[in-house]
Scaffold this motif. Structure first.
Motif, PDB file in Angstrom:
ATOM      1  N   GLY A  97      55.521  82.692 131.689  1.00 26.03           N
ATOM      2  CA  GLY A  97      56.751  82.785 132.469  1.00 26.03           C
ATOM      3  C   GLY A  97      56.975  81.439 133.144  1.00 26.03           C
ATOM      4  N   GLN A  98      58.029  81.363 133.944  1.00 23.80           N
ATOM      5  CA  GLN A  98      58.224  80.092 134.659  1.00 23.80           C
ATOM      6  C   GLN A  98      57.300  80.117 135.878  1.00 23.80           C
ATOM      7  N   ASP A  99      56.043  79.769 135.605  1.00 26.39           N
ATOM      8  CA  ASP A  99      54.974  79.860 136.597  1.00 26.39           C
ATOM      9  C   ASP A  99      54.784  78.462 137.177  1.00 26.39           C
ATOM     10  N   PRO A 221      65.710  89.132 117.617  1.00 25.01           N
ATOM     11  CA  PRO A 221      66.648  90.107 118.171  1.00 25.01           C
ATOM     12  C   PRO A 221      66.433  90.294 119.666  1.00 25.01           C
ATOM     13  N   PHE A 222      67.512  90.499 120.407  1.00 24.50           N
ATOM     14  CA  PHE A 222      67.393  90.937 121.792  1.00 24.50           C
ATOM     15  C   PHE A 222      66.837  92.366 121.758  1.00 24.50           C
ATOM     16  N   ILE A 223      65.788  92.604 122.534  1.00 28.55           N
ATOM     17  CA  ILE A 223      65.202  93.950 122.618  1.00 28.55           C
ATOM     18  C   ILE A 223      65.293  94.375 124.084  1.00 28.55           C
ATOM     19  N   GLU A 308      54.830  91.413 129.080  1.00 30.17           N
ATOM     20  CA  GLU A 308      55.772  92.398 128.551  1.00 30.17           C
ATOM     21  C   GLU A 308      57.212  91.878 128.643  1.00 30.17           C
ATOM     22  N   ILE A 309      57.540  90.837 127.849  1.00 30.66           N
ATOM     23  CA  ILE A 309      58.926  90.352 127.919  1.00 30.66           C
ATOM     24  C   ILE A 309      59.900  91.423 127.429  1.00 30.66           C
ATOM     25  N   TYR A 310      59.435  92.220 126.465  1.00 35.80           N
ATOM     26  CA  TYR A 310      60.182  93.419 126.048  1.00 35.80           C
ATOM     27  C   TYR A 310      59.138  94.466 125.674  1.00 35.80           C
ATOM     28  N   PRO A 311      59.519  95.743 125.619  1.00 39.27           N
ATOM     29  CA  PRO A 311      58.494  96.777 125.410  1.00 39.27           C
ATOM     30  C   PRO A 311      58.067  96.929 123.944  1.00 39.27           C
TER      31      PRO A 311
HETATM   32  N1  SAH Z   1      59.373  81.175 130.255  1.00 36.94           N
HETATM   33  C1  SAH Z   1      59.526  80.550 128.959  1.00 36.94           C
HETATM   34  C2  SAH Z   1      59.066  81.465 127.820  1.00 36.94           C
HETATM   35  C3  SAH Z   1      59.869  82.720 127.746  1.00 36.94           C
HETATM   36  S1  SAH Z   1      59.396  83.918 126.548  1.00 36.94           S
HETATM   37  C4  SAH Z   1      60.955  80.118 128.796  1.00 36.94           C
HETATM   38  O1  SAH Z   1      61.791  80.533 129.599  1.00 36.94           O
HETATM   39  O2  SAH Z   1      61.248  79.374 127.879  1.00 36.94           O
HETATM   40  C5  SAH Z   1      60.065  83.222 125.081  1.00 36.94           C
HETATM   41  C6  SAH Z   1      61.384  83.789 124.599  1.00 36.94           C
HETATM   42  O3  SAH Z   1      61.359  85.201 124.549  1.00 36.94           O
HETATM   43  C7  SAH Z   1      62.580  83.499 125.471  1.00 36.94           C
HETATM   44  O4  SAH Z   1      63.036  82.186 125.308  1.00 36.94           O
HETATM   45  C8  SAH Z   1      63.587  84.547 124.987  1.00 36.94           C
HETATM   46  O5  SAH Z   1      64.424  84.024 123.967  1.00 36.94           O
HETATM   47  C9  SAH Z   1      62.687  85.640 124.396  1.00 36.94           C
HETATM   48  N2  SAH Z   1      62.912  86.910 125.115  1.00 36.94           N
HETATM   49  C10 SAH Z   1      62.795  87.155 126.428  1.00 36.94           C
HETATM   50  N3  SAH Z   1      63.161  88.429 126.718  1.00 36.94           N
HETATM   51  C11 SAH Z   1      63.521  88.989 125.547  1.00 36.94           C
HETATM   52  C12 SAH Z   1      64.007  90.284 125.157  1.00 36.94           C
HETATM   53  N4  SAH Z   1      64.212  91.239 126.062  1.00 36.94           N
HETATM   54  N5  SAH Z   1      64.277  90.504 123.857  1.00 36.94           N
HETATM   55  C13 SAH Z   1      64.070  89.540 122.949  1.00 36.94           C
HETATM   56  N6  SAH Z   1      63.626  88.310 123.224  1.00 36.94           N
HETATM   57  C14 SAH Z   1      63.350  88.037 124.515  1.00 36.94           C
END
Ligand code: SAH
Length: 358
Positions: A97-99, A221-223, A308-311
Motif C-alpha cells: 500500500g502507500q506505506d 478487471p475491476f473487482i 486484500e485489495i479485492y476479495p
Molecule cells: N499502492 C500501490 C500498489 C497498489 S495494488 C499503488 O498504488 O500503485 C496494485 C494495483 O491493484 C493497483 O494499481 C490497482 O490497479 C489494482 N487494484 C486495486 N484495487 C483493485 C480492485 N478492487 N480490483 C481490481 N484491481 C484493483
C-alpha cells in the motif's frame, strides 16, 4: 498495424467470435515475433498492507479499520527474495500500500540494497506515489523497475475514485515521466470496468500506453471489494449506463490483445485479477492473447491473507513452492517456455542503447 481510437472502440465493442479470433491471432503473432515464446516469472512480495490513501476501489484504503495491518520485517523480505531466486525467478516485485513509513530511515532503500548485493535478481517496486527524490534514492540503491498504474486516463473518473487525502503534488503521469528520466524500466496500466468507465475512456487508456511508450503494461478487471465505496457504485451502475465498460474476462483479453498491438515490445503480464475471475484458464488465455509475464505470489501465506485489495484473490492459500509448480505446468501446457534471465522488455533494452534525448 496503426490503431486509431475508433478502431480500438470497435474492437472493444465487438463480441463476434470470428472477429475476436482474428484479434487473438494477431496479438499472439506479434507477441511471438517481438518478445518470443518465453514467459517471465516475477516473484510478487506483498510486503506491507499499510496505506495512507483513500482510493475508492481498494481494500487496503486507510479507512478500513477492520483489516489487520502488517509490514514484513527487512529480514523477512530479503529471505522471501532468496526464496524467489531459489524458485528460479529472475525478478522480485516489492509491492505495498502507500506505506510512507518505508521512506523513514532509508528502510526500503536498505532492503533494495541487500537484495541487490546478495542475489542476482532484478528488483521491481510497486509502492505507489513517492517524491521524485526518494524514487531517485531507490534507483541508486539498485531498483530496476517501477510499476505505477495510472488506473484511468479519464480525469473526472480518476478524481472520483481518488478522494483527496495524502495525495502527492505530482500526478501519476508526472511521476511516470520522472521514473523514465531516472532510468527505471517503467510500467503502468489501468483497471477495466471501473464504474463510470466508458468505451471511449478505455480506448484512451490504450492510446496512452502507446503515447507513454511503456516498457510494461498491467491491466486487469475491476473487482468490487464490498467494504469500499466503489462496490456500492458498481451495483448501482450495473446495467444502468449503456456505455459502461463491463469488468468482464472478455474485455480484459481484448485490452491485453490491443495493448500488445499498440506496444509490441512491452512486457505484459497475465494478471492475478484475471486469474481471479477465471481460475481455471484466465492466466493461459491471457498468455495466448498477447501477454508474456506471470507474477507468482511469494508472499508468506500468513501475510497474504491480509493483502486484500479485492476479495477472493486467486492463489490466496497456496505456498510459494506450490504456486511455482502450478504456474510452470500451465505455461508448459500451452507450449511456452519459462525465462531464466531477468527478462527486461525489448523496448527497454532498445531504449538503454539509445543516446539520451532521442
Ligand atoms: N499502492 C500501490 C500498489 C497498489 S495494488 C499503488 O498504488 O500503485 C496494485 C494495483 O491493484 C493497483 O494499481 C490497482 O490497479 C489494482 N487494484 C486495486 N484495487 C483493485 C480492485 N478492487 N480490483 C481490481 N484491481 C484493483
Amino acid at each position: 498495424m496503426y490503431l486509431d481510437k475508433n478502431t480500438i472502440i470497435r474492437w472493444l465493442r465487438t463480441d463476434d467470435p470470428t472477429r475476436l479470433q482474428q484479434l487473438w491471432a494477431e496479438a499472439d503473432k506479434i507477441r511471438q515475433t517481438m518478445v518470443g515464446p518465453t514467459v517471465y516469472l516475477r516473484g510478487l512480495v506483498e510486503f506491507s498492507n499499510c496505506c495512507v490513501r483513500h482510493c475508492a476501489y481498494c481494500g487496503l484504503r486507510a479507512e478500513r479499520r477492520n483489516l489487520s495491518r502488517y509490514r514484513m520485517t527487512k529480514d523477512e523480505i530479503v529471505n522471501t527474495a532468496f526464496q524467489a531466486e531459489e524458485l528460479g525467478y529472475g525478478t522480485v516485485v516489492l509491492q505495498s500500500g502507500q506505506d510512507t513509513s518505508v521512506e523513514e530511515d532509508r528502510w526500503l532503500e536498505q532492503v533494495i540494497r541487500r537484495i541487490k548485493e546478495k542475489t542476482s535478481l532484478a528488483v521491481t517496486l510497486s509502492v505507489g506515489e513517492r517524491e521524485p527524490a526518494i524514487l531517485e534514492d531507490w534507483r541508486e540503491a539498485g531498483a530496476d523497475r517501477y510499476l505505477l498504474r495510472f488506473e484511468t486516463s479519464d480525469e473526472r473518473l480518476y478524481r472520483r475514485i481518488h478522494p483527496p487525502g495524502n495525495e502527492m503534488k505530482y500526478s501519476r503521469l508526472e511521476l511516470l515521466q520522472h521514473l523514465r528520466a531516472l532510468g527505471y524500466e517503467v510500467g503502468s496500466g489501468s483497471m477495466i470496468g471501473i464504474p463510470g468507465q466508458n468505451y471511449a475512456s478505455l480506448a484512451d487508456d490504450i492510446l496512452l500506453f502507446r503515447e507513454l511508450d511503456l516498457d510494461m503494461i498491467g491491466v486487469g478487471p475491476f473487482i468490487a471489494h464490498p467494504e469500499t465505496p466503489l462496490a456500492a457504485a458498481s451495483s448501482a451502475d450495473a446495467g444502468a449506463a449503456q456505455d459502461q465498460v463491463p469488468a468482464s474476462e472478455l474485455m480484459c483479453y481484448k485490452t491485453i490483445a490491443l495493448s500488445r498491438l499498440v506496444c509490441p515490445e512491452a512486457n505484459i503480464p497475465s494478471t492475478t485479477a484475471l486469474a481471479t475471475i477465471n481460475r481455471d484458464e484466465g492466466r493461459e488465455y491471457g498468455l495466448e492473447r498477447g501477454a508474456n509475464v506471470v507474477m507468482p505470489n511469494v508472499t508468506p501465506p500468513r501475510y497474504r491473507l491480509h493483502y486484500e485489495i479485492y476479495p477472493n484473490k486467486a492463489c490466496l492459500t497456496e505456498d510459494p513452492a506450490a504456486c511455482n509448480q502450478c504456474i510452470r505446468h500451465r505455461i508448459h501446457q500451452i507450449g511456452r517456455v519459462v525465462g531464466t534471465d531477468k527478462g527486461f522488455s525489448p523496448r527497454y533494452r532498445k531504449r538503454q542503447r539509445q543516446p539520451v534525448g532521442r
